[in-house]
Write an enzyme that holds these catalytic residues in place. Structure first.
Site, PDB file in Angstrom:
ATOM      1  N   PRO A 132       0.796  -1.235   0.000  1.00 37.50           N
ATOM      2  CA  PRO A 132       0.000   0.000   0.000  1.00 37.50           C
ATOM      3  C   PRO A 132       0.826   1.281   0.000  1.00 37.50           C
ATOM      4  CG  PRO A 132      -0.978  -1.598   1.483  1.00 37.50           C
ATOM      5  CD  PRO A 132       0.315  -2.189   1.016  1.00 37.50           C
ATOM      6  N   THR A 162      -2.486  -9.110  -9.330  1.00 37.90           N
ATOM      7  CA  THR A 162      -3.264  -9.626 -10.454  1.00 37.90           C
ATOM      8  C   THR A 162      -3.437 -11.132 -10.302  1.00 37.90           C
ATOM      9  OG1 THR A 162      -2.392  -7.896 -11.898  1.00 37.90           O
ATOM     10  CG2 THR A 162      -3.386  -9.790 -12.961  1.00 37.90           C
ATOM     11  N   GLY A 355     -14.843  10.427 -33.196  1.00 35.05           N
ATOM     12  CA  GLY A 355     -15.648  11.585 -32.812  1.00 35.05           C
ATOM     13  C   GLY A 355     -16.510  11.289 -31.594  1.00 35.05           C
ATOM     14  N   GLU A 379       4.254  -2.816 -14.340  1.00 32.39           N
ATOM     15  CA  GLU A 379       5.672  -3.231 -14.438  1.00 32.39           C
ATOM     16  C   GLU A 379       6.618  -2.038 -14.437  1.00 32.39           C
ATOM     17  OE1 GLU A 379       5.810  -6.134 -13.885  1.00 32.39           O
ATOM     18  OE2 GLU A 379       4.175  -7.198 -14.834  1.00 32.39           O
ATOM     19  N   ALA A 382       6.686   5.069 -16.607  1.00 27.61           N
ATOM     20  CA  ALA A 382       7.607   5.597 -17.611  1.00 27.61           C
ATOM     21  C   ALA A 382       8.839   6.199 -16.949  1.00 27.61           C
ATOM     22  CB  ALA A 382       6.891   6.650 -18.461  1.00 27.61           C
TER      23      ALA A 382
END
Length: 401
Positions: A132, A162, A355, A379, A382
């Protein structure tokens, strides 16, 4: 096969596997993905289909009942699956990270105990580093494993797991000070524990609780959970590799595979977004002609296709580098960074081409628009990738003055 994102030098077996997976994606995943995603429903039938195809054993050696394929084959399959629905590729990814870690670092007994059943999909894998209060700062982990006779007692709380509910084997990274004197660097006092559990939610074994699914903006269907250990006892022979203090290296090795996977997912989602955009642009008319005939849209399609090609090439390069046995953290970091950023941009451009209809849940692009941001985080963000890339470049280009 489409014109974009082709891969040269594939064997006949690899091409056959990919053709089979693409056919499965087109027939069994794409038609139902949006409905399942909107209901946040686990894709049970899809997963059973992947089991029948043998994909849960794709990279597991033949001696353990798997197909013994390369990381490249796996990454290309993930690319196809993510093109159909990214959540399904997430179910496969965490399973394979654990299988890879066992293959590379497990004891003979651990491999024999788990890999054959993982190849069949009878055991589903998950791995857990985040907590956490931390994400990419692995050195700040507070979960702890303490030796007690022939067992370890694990305590702590994990986050963003996951397959947390559906998995039956979790690789959990904890601090373990046994044999590591005070002052030992944090990354040298971590251990990966192999925790077996029953699938489901609540108390899944004494001392281990999976509270429930985390409600997310996208990446739905797959179960993302917390994991709470409170006096969880596991046998000493469930220390991955049989030696404490190696957990950080085990996890980082697995994460390199995971970063190639996330890059492949980005490629797959971007490919699907391009397909949707180029198709819609030829159907939608403005000012008396399809919008695809307007130069502004053609420019946009050209940029999207170029990004799909570039991301795919970098992902393939990273996978091949890992398969060769060479260090690939630079290539994996670059591929993950570029593919996730380009995925976000291609999806947004496809969204703009649609659109107002892109804002409607009736159109598939709406789902992709919510899924793409997860790839910017999963993972390693950036920013983390740039740190890895920068440090490796400085190693390679060290000033000699």
């Amino acid at each position: 096969m489409t014109r974009l994102a082709r891969t040269s030098g594939l064997t006949d077996v690899q091409q056959e596997i990919l053709a089979t997976v693409r056919d499965f994606v087109d027939k069994e995943i794409i038609p139902v993905a949006t409905g399942l995603e909107h209901r946040d429903e686990y894709p049970t039938e899809i997963v059973e289909g992947l089991k029948e195809l043998g994909l849960f054993g794709l990279m597991i050696p033949e001696e353990y009942g798997g197909l013994g394929e390369s990381l490249l084959t796996y990454a290309l399959c993930v690319e196809e699956i993510a093109r159909g629905w990214m959540s399904v590729s997430g179910i496969i990814n965490t399973h394979f990270i654990v299988a890879y870690m066992l293959k590379q670092h497990g004891t003979r007994e651990q491999k024999d105990a788990f890999l054959p059943r993982m190849a069949l999909g009878e055991i589903r894998g998950a791995f857990s580093m985040s907590e956490p209060a931390l994400g990419s700062d692995v050195s700040a982990i507070t979960s702890k494993g303490v030796r007690d006779g022939e067992e370890y007692v694990l305590n702590g709380q994990k986050m963003w797991l996951t397959n947390g509910g559906t998995s039956s084997l979790v690789a959990v990274l904890c601090r373990s000070d046994e044999g590591h004197p005070e002052g030992t660097p944090p990354h040298k006092s971590m251990t990966t524990f192999l925790v077996e559990k029953e699938p489901g939610f609540g108390e899944v074994r004494p001392g281990l609780t999976i509270p429930g699914k985390i409600d997310k903006m996208g990446y739905k269907g797959v179960d993302t959970t917390e994991l709470i250990m409170d006096g969880l006892r596991i046998p000493a022979n469930r220390v991955l590799g049989g030696t404490t203090g190696r957990g950080f290296y085990h996890m980082m090795d697995g994460v390199e595979v995971g970063r190639v996977n996330v890059a492949a997912r980005g490629c797959g989602v971007a490919q699907r977004a391009f397909e949707l955009g180029v198709s819609y642009a030829q159907q939608r008319q403005t000012f008396g002609k399809p919008i695809a005939q307007h130069q502004a849209i053609q420019f946009k399609l050209a940029e999207m296709a170029t990004k799909v090609e570039a991301a795919h090439a970098m992902m393939v390069n990273a996978a091949r580098k890992k398969d060769s046995g060479e260090r690939n953290d630079l290539e994996a970091g670059m591929a993950k960074y570029l593919a996730s950023e380009y995925c976000k941009e291609v999806v947004e451009d496809a969204f703009r081409i649609h659109g107002g209809y892109g804002f409607s849940k009736e159109y598939e692009i709406e789902r992709l628009y919510r899924e793409a941001p997860m790839l910017l985080i999963g993972e390693g963000t950036a920013e983390i990738q740039k740190m890895i890339i920068g440090r490796r470049l400085l190693e390679e280009y060290r000033f000699q003055g």
